[in-house]
Motif scaffolding. Structure first.
Motif, PDB file in Angstrom:
ATOM      1  N   ALA A  38      -7.341   4.967  15.282  1.00  0.00           N
ATOM      2  CA  ALA A  38      -6.770   4.413  14.454  1.00  0.00           C
ATOM      3  C   ALA A  38      -7.278   2.519  14.171  1.00  0.00           C
ATOM      4  CB  ALA A  38      -5.417   4.306  14.512  1.00  0.00           C
ATOM      5  N   ARG A  39      -8.786   2.710  15.761  1.00  0.00           N
ATOM      6  CA  ARG A  39      -8.773   0.872  16.542  1.00  0.00           C
ATOM      7  C   ARG A  39      -7.340   0.544  16.234  1.00  0.00           C
ATOM      8  NH1 ARG A  39     -14.580   0.779  15.316  1.00  0.00           N
ATOM      9  NH2 ARG A  39     -15.560   3.176  14.768  1.00  0.00           N
ATOM     10  N   ARG A  40      -7.038   0.333  16.675  1.00  0.00           N
ATOM     11  CA  ARG A  40      -5.166  -0.096  17.374  1.00  0.00           C
ATOM     12  C   ARG A  40      -6.459  -1.024  18.683  1.00  0.00           C
ATOM     13  NH1 ARG A  40      -2.265   3.570  15.969  1.00  0.00           N
ATOM     14  NH2 ARG A  40      -1.945   4.384  17.798  1.00  0.00           N
ATOM     15  N   ILE A  41      -6.851  -0.652  19.229  1.00  0.00           N
ATOM     16  CA  ILE A  41      -7.914  -1.118  20.231  1.00  0.00           C
ATOM     17  C   ILE A  41      -9.653  -0.329  19.622  1.00  0.00           C
ATOM     18  CG2 ILE A  41      -6.074  -0.703  22.217  1.00  0.00           C
ATOM     19  CD1 ILE A  41      -7.701   1.118  23.420  1.00  0.00           C
ATOM     20  N   ALA A  42     -10.391  -2.025  20.749  1.00  0.00           N
ATOM     21  CA  ALA A  42     -11.415  -1.846  19.897  1.00  0.00           C
ATOM     22  C   ALA A  42     -12.520  -0.488  19.939  1.00  0.00           C
ATOM     23  CB  ALA A  42     -12.863  -2.935  19.818  1.00  0.00           C
ATOM     24  N   GLY A  43     -12.482  -0.641  22.086  1.00  0.00           N
ATOM     25  CA  GLY A  43     -13.406   0.890  22.012  1.00  0.00           C
ATOM     26  C   GLY A  43     -12.950   0.934  22.982  1.00  0.00           C
ATOM     27  N   ALA A  44     -13.768   1.800  23.682  1.00  0.00           N
ATOM     28  CA  ALA A  44     -13.070   2.850  25.774  1.00  0.00           C
ATOM     29  C   ALA A  44     -14.617   2.881  26.606  1.00  0.00           C
ATOM     30  CB  ALA A  44     -12.228   3.332  25.832  1.00  0.00           C
ATOM     31  N   TYR A  45     -14.541   3.114  27.037  1.00  0.00           N
ATOM     32  CA  TYR A  45     -15.559   3.723  28.845  1.00  0.00           C
ATOM     33  C   TYR A  45     -14.813   4.214  29.430  1.00  0.00           C
ATOM     34  CZ  TYR A  45     -18.889   0.337  26.959  1.00  0.00           C
ATOM     35  OH  TYR A  45     -20.167  -0.487  25.741  1.00  0.00           O
ATOM     36  N   LEU A  46     -14.759   5.538  29.692  1.00  0.00           N
ATOM     37  CA  LEU A  46     -13.900   6.879  29.911  1.00  0.00           C
ATOM     38  C   LEU A  46     -14.928   7.258  30.873  1.00  0.00           C
ATOM     39  CD1 LEU A  46     -11.808   7.831  27.360  1.00  0.00           C
ATOM     40  CD2 LEU A  46     -11.022   5.734  28.581  1.00  0.00           C
ATOM     41  N   ASP A  47     -14.512   6.825  32.851  1.00  0.00           N
ATOM     42  CA  ASP A  47     -15.929   7.896  33.487  1.00  0.00           C
ATOM     43  C   ASP A  47     -14.627   8.982  33.966  1.00  0.00           C
ATOM     44  OD1 ASP A  47     -17.928   7.649  34.787  1.00  0.00           O
ATOM     45  OD2 ASP A  47     -16.937   6.974  36.536  1.00  0.00           O
ATOM     46  N   VAL A  48     -13.543   8.406  33.502  1.00  0.00           N
ATOM     47  CA  VAL A  48     -12.775   9.726  34.614  1.00  0.00           C
ATOM     48  C   VAL A  48     -11.471  10.756  33.120  1.00  0.00           C
ATOM     49  CG1 VAL A  48     -12.043   8.290  37.052  1.00  0.00           C
ATOM     50  CG2 VAL A  48     -10.806   8.019  34.969  1.00  0.00           C
ATOM     51  N   TRP A  49     -10.814  11.980  33.879  1.00  0.00           N
ATOM     52  CA  TRP A  49     -10.504  12.684  33.055  1.00  0.00           C
ATOM     53  C   TRP A  49      -8.967  13.780  34.157  1.00  0.00           C
ATOM     54  CZ3 TRP A  49     -12.888  11.952  28.513  1.00  0.00           C
ATOM     55  CH2 TRP A  49     -14.019  11.273  28.105  1.00  0.00           C
ATOM     56  N   TYR A  50      -9.464  14.040  32.346  1.00  0.00           N
ATOM     57  CA  TYR A  50      -7.271  14.499  32.599  1.00  0.00           C
ATOM     58  C   TYR A  50      -7.573  16.226  33.370  1.00  0.00           C
ATOM     59  CZ  TYR A  50      -6.501  11.094  29.454  1.00  0.00           C
ATOM     60  OH  TYR A  50      -5.988   9.518  29.434  1.00  0.00           O
ATOM     61  N   ARG A  51      -9.266  16.850  33.396  1.00  0.00           N
ATOM     62  CA  ARG A  51      -9.063  17.807  33.598  1.00  0.00           C
ATOM     63  C   ARG A  51      -9.773  17.943  34.279  1.00  0.00           C
ATOM     64  NH1 ARG A  51      -7.021  17.925  29.343  1.00  0.00           N
ATOM     65  NH2 ARG A  51      -4.988  18.243  28.695  1.00  0.00           N
TER      66      ARG A  51
END
Length: 330
Positions: A247-260
């Motif tokens: 929904a672009r409530r925040i502009a973006g993300a960099y994700l290097d860690v995961w849920y599984r």
């Protein structure tokens, strides 16, 4: 001394051997310890176990003297499966590449580097040149740090060199040495979130921090802010993060860690129940921020030093659990 390298640690047998100063026999098992019923019996034949993960065991291991975790995180260790007489130590050294990754991510976002590169045209050079779009700078931006340990301080030090303003949250609001503008206690988390242009998750995963960033916290952040997670995925609630990015409530993300992760009994696990990789405002990387050639040399040099200290009866470094002294005396 007899040493058992388990899982990914088995790949670093030669690096460990190069740094050891005492005669040692090194055994390797290139599978994760998770779910392996023979692990306890195997571990009871050695003095030192080097592993990121220790599963729940019906019968705890009884003999080995040191569990050396070849990383900082302890969330993969079931402490009830360890001998009560064993030392437990971890190792850092990952703060350097992780801090570089975070600075790269912030600069990448602020400059719009991908769009800048795509805008270049050899054949339409005049148009590309005249239609340049001004990009942002990270100088003067506010970096919010959730956690101010080894990683948080390394990030803060480098961000300060780029002229950023740095506000951190940690359990203790005292930071006498770090290059921060403010350090807030955990109950003032929202105050930090409200002013963060970039939010970096740099705290360990504990029962206190699990899910600490949820819908309310994401809504407290400016719509222009970017979240960077280099710690543990579970610190940020999965569905609220996906919804906020969609929904672009925040502009973006960099994700290097995961849920599984594809380990143990689920070797084909997907990283998340949602396709973060299909969101155009998200950069996904496979837990690689600290995966450098330099980190393994530094870590296994440290591990070799701790094994030598154990052999020589010297104090160990980076102790996270001491042996049960009553058991040691029996």
């Amino acid at each position: 001394m007899k040493i058992l390298l388990v899982g990914e640690a088995a790949n670093h047998r030669n690096q460990l051997a190069n740094w050891l100063e005492i005669p040692c026999e090194i055994l390797t098992v290139p599978f994760p310890a998770d779910g392996d019923v023979s692990f306890a019996a195997l571990a009871d034949t050695v003095d030192v176990v080097v592993s990121l993960r220790i599963p729940h065991l019906a019968q705890p291991a009884r003999q080995f003297r040191l569990l050396q975790v070849p990383g900082a995180g302890l969330d993969g260790i079931n402490f009830t499966s360890l001998p009560e007489t064993a030392w437990v130590c971890n190792v850092f050294e990952h703060e350097i590449p992780i801090a570089e990754y975070v600075l790269m991510a912030m600069i990448h976002w602020a400059t719009g580097f991908d769009a800048m590169r795509q805008a270049f045209s050899f054949d339409n050079w005049a148009t590309a040149y005249r239609q340049r779009i001004p990009h942002q700078e990270i100088a003067g931006k506010t970096l919010g740090l959730l956690g101010l340990g080894h990683i948080g301080k390394a990030i803060a030090k480098r961000a300060r060199a780029f002229g950023m303003r740095i506000v951190a949250v940690q359990r203790s609001s005292v930071d006498l040495e770090g290059p921060t503008d403010a350090v807030l206690p955990l109950d003032r988390l929202h105050e930090m979130l409200q002013q963060s242009d970039f939010l970096v998750i740099a705290c360990p995963l504990t029962e206190e921090t699990r899910g600490i960033i949820g819908k309310a916290e994401l809504e407290a952040m400016p719509n222009s802010s970017v979240l960077i997670n280099v710690s543990r995925a579970e610190i940020v609630q999965e569905r609220p993060l996906y919804d906020a990015l969609l929904a672009r409530r925040i502009a973006g993300a960099y994700l290097d860690v995961w849920y599984r992760y594809p380990i143990g009994e689920n070797p084909n696990a997907k990283p998340s129940s949602m396709h973060f990789d299909r969101l155009p405002n998200v950069v996904c990387t496979p837990h690689s921020s600290a995966w450098t050639d330099g980190i393994f040399e530094r870590r296994y040099r440290f591990i070799a030093g701790n094994i030598t200290r154990l052999h020589n009866g010297k104090p160990l470094e980076n102790v996270v659990r001491m042996p049960n002294r009553e058991r040691l005396s029996r």
